[in-house]
Motif scaffolding. Structure first.
Motif, PDB file in Angstrom:
ATOM      1  N   ARG A   1      -9.195   3.209   1.862  1.00 43.12           N
ATOM      2  CA  ARG A   1      -9.441   3.155   0.428  1.00 43.12           C
ATOM      3  C   ARG A   1      -8.454   2.211  -0.261  1.00 43.12           C
ATOM      4  N   CYS A   2      -7.204   2.194   0.214  1.00 42.78           N
ATOM      5  CA  CYS A   2      -6.207   1.258  -0.345  1.00 42.78           C
ATOM      6  C   CYS A   2      -6.648  -0.185  -0.129  1.00 42.78           C
TER       7      CYS A   2
ATOM      8  N   ARG B   1       2.378   1.829  -3.528  1.00 42.14           N
ATOM      9  CA  ARG B   1       1.386   2.294  -4.494  1.00 42.14           C
ATOM     10  C   ARG B   1       0.978   3.736  -4.224  1.00 42.14           C
ATOM     11  N   CYS B   2       0.920   4.109  -2.972  1.00 43.91           N
ATOM     12  CA  CYS B   2       0.602   5.512  -2.650  1.00 43.91           C
ATOM     13  C   CYS B   2       1.699   6.442  -3.162  1.00 43.91           C
TER      14      CYS B   2
ATOM     15  N   MET C   1       0.829  -1.216   0.000  1.00 41.81           N
ATOM     16  CA  MET C   1       0.000   0.000   0.000  1.00 41.81           C
ATOM     17  C   MET C   1       0.856   1.255   0.000  1.00 41.81           C
ATOM     18  N   SER C   2       1.955   1.256   0.754  1.00 36.79           N
ATOM     19  CA  SER C   2       2.815   2.448   0.795  1.00 36.79           C
ATOM     20  C   SER C   2       3.495   2.686  -0.547  1.00 36.79           C
TER      21      SER C   2
ATOM     22  N   LYS D   1      -5.940   7.394  -6.673  1.00 34.80           N
ATOM     23  CA  LYS D   1      -6.633   6.112  -6.481  1.00 34.80           C
ATOM     24  C   LYS D   1      -6.423   5.568  -5.081  1.00 34.80           C
ATOM     25  N   TYR D   2      -5.219   5.695  -4.555  1.00 31.72           N
ATOM     26  CA  TYR D   2      -4.903   5.211  -3.200  1.00 31.72           C
ATOM     27  C   TYR D   2      -4.627   6.421  -2.313  1.00 31.72           C
TER      28      TYR D   2
ATOM     29  N   SER E   1      -9.719  -1.026  -2.345  1.00 28.91           N
ATOM     30  CA  SER E   1      -9.396  -1.073  -3.786  1.00 28.91           C
ATOM     31  C   SER E   1      -8.605  -2.327  -4.134  1.00 28.91           C
ATOM     32  N   ILE E   2      -7.606  -2.656  -3.332  1.00 31.62           N
ATOM     33  CA  ILE E   2      -6.789  -3.839  -3.614  1.00 31.62           C
ATOM     34  C   ILE E   2      -7.617  -5.108  -3.470  1.00 31.62           C
TER      35      ILE E   2
ATOM     36  N   GLN F   1       1.667   6.545  -7.309  1.00 29.62           N
ATOM     37  CA  GLN F   1       0.603   7.274  -7.998  1.00 29.62           C
ATOM     38  C   GLN F   1       0.967   8.731  -8.230  1.00 29.62           C
TER      39      GLN F   1
END
Length: 270
Positions: free
Chosen positions: A135-136, A118-119, A115-116, A129-130, A139-140, A122
């Motif tokens: 929300r992460c 992808r944040c 998650m980190s 999105k994240y 979404s995943i 982006q």
């Protein structure tokens, strides 16, 4: 006079015996045809025998001491070898325990790592999105399921295990065989060995971390993980091969310099 004459002829006085010159018997000269005997050389048989006996006595006296000394050296060598084997077994045992803990902690925390990453990724496409942890997670889970939280787990775990074993074993070998006990700063050197080995081994295991981060973003819906910025990989091994062919396995490893991949040199006619 008679008395004195009788005393002179009847007895010898001590003083007169001392003062009276002694008669030396003259030796007849050797005959012309007779062989003359050479004077006998002095024989040191008694001296040689004494030295021989003395050496034998010293050898007999010191032989048990030499035997004891050799025996002590052999015992010390065996104890030292046993200590080295024991310390190596201790390092292997402790590293095995650390490996188990490292694997369990990586399985537990890898979803947070995904998650980190992808944040942060982006930011390339200015996407939102994240935008938060909740929300992460949603979404995943909706798009990839539970497997989406563990994308890139294998290369990341392999890199950490190689780092752990390499750092501990190299530190132990250097502290045991390279650092001399007679060196005055031996303890200070040993205290920094593991840190230096950690820096050196981390350079070698960096490609595993890079592949893990790329797989965490690959084909997740972000611009950073889709063509043309990045090809779609079916496995982390294909990602590794792609980076290896491009010469990008160590990209981003330097804090101050950017690595440029080695490509074919331009032709002189261009």
């Amino acid at each position: 006079m008679l008395g004195s004459a009788g005393f002179d002829h009847g007895a010898t006085n001590d003083s007169d015996a001392v003062l009276r010159p002694r008669r030396v018997k003259k030796m007849d000269p050797p005959e012309p045809g007779a062989e003359q005997e050479a004077p006998a050389a002095p024989v040191d048989v008694d001296v040689d025998a004494a030295v021989l006996l003395l050496g034998a006595g010293v050898t007999a006296a010191t032989h048990p001491l030499l035997y004891v000394k050799l025996l002590i050296q052999q015992v010390e060598h065996l104890f030292k070898r046993d200590d080295l084997q024991t310390s190596l077994r201790k390092v292997v045992k402790e590293t095995s325990h650390e490996m188990i803990i490292q694997c369990l902690s990586r399985v537990a925390t890898h979803p947070l790592h995904v998650m980190s990453v992808r944040c942060m990724a982006q930011f390339v496409g200015r996407e939102v999105k994240y935008s938060g942890m909740i929300r992460c997670i949603t979404s995943i889970f909706k798009e990839e399921g539970v497997a989406g939280f563990y994308v890139g787990l294998m290369p990341h775990m392999l890199g950490e295990l190689l780092f752990l074993w390499g750092c501990n074993l190299l530190s132990h070998l250097i502290n045991t065989y390279a650092v001399d006990e007679s060196f005055s700063q031996a303890s200070a050197v040993r205290s920094y060995t593991k840190f230096v080995m950690g820096v050196a081994v981390s350079v070698l295991t960096y490609p595993f971390m890079l592949v893990a981060d790329l797989m965490a973003v690959n084909n997740c819906g972000l611009a950073a993980g889709l063509p043309p910025r990045s090809p779609v990989f079916k496995s982390w091994l294909r990602c590794w091969n792609h980076l290896s062919l491009k010469g990008h396995l160590f990209r981003g490893s330097s804090l101050f310099f950017r690595r440029v991949p080695v490509t074919s040199l331009p032709s002189l006619h261009d």
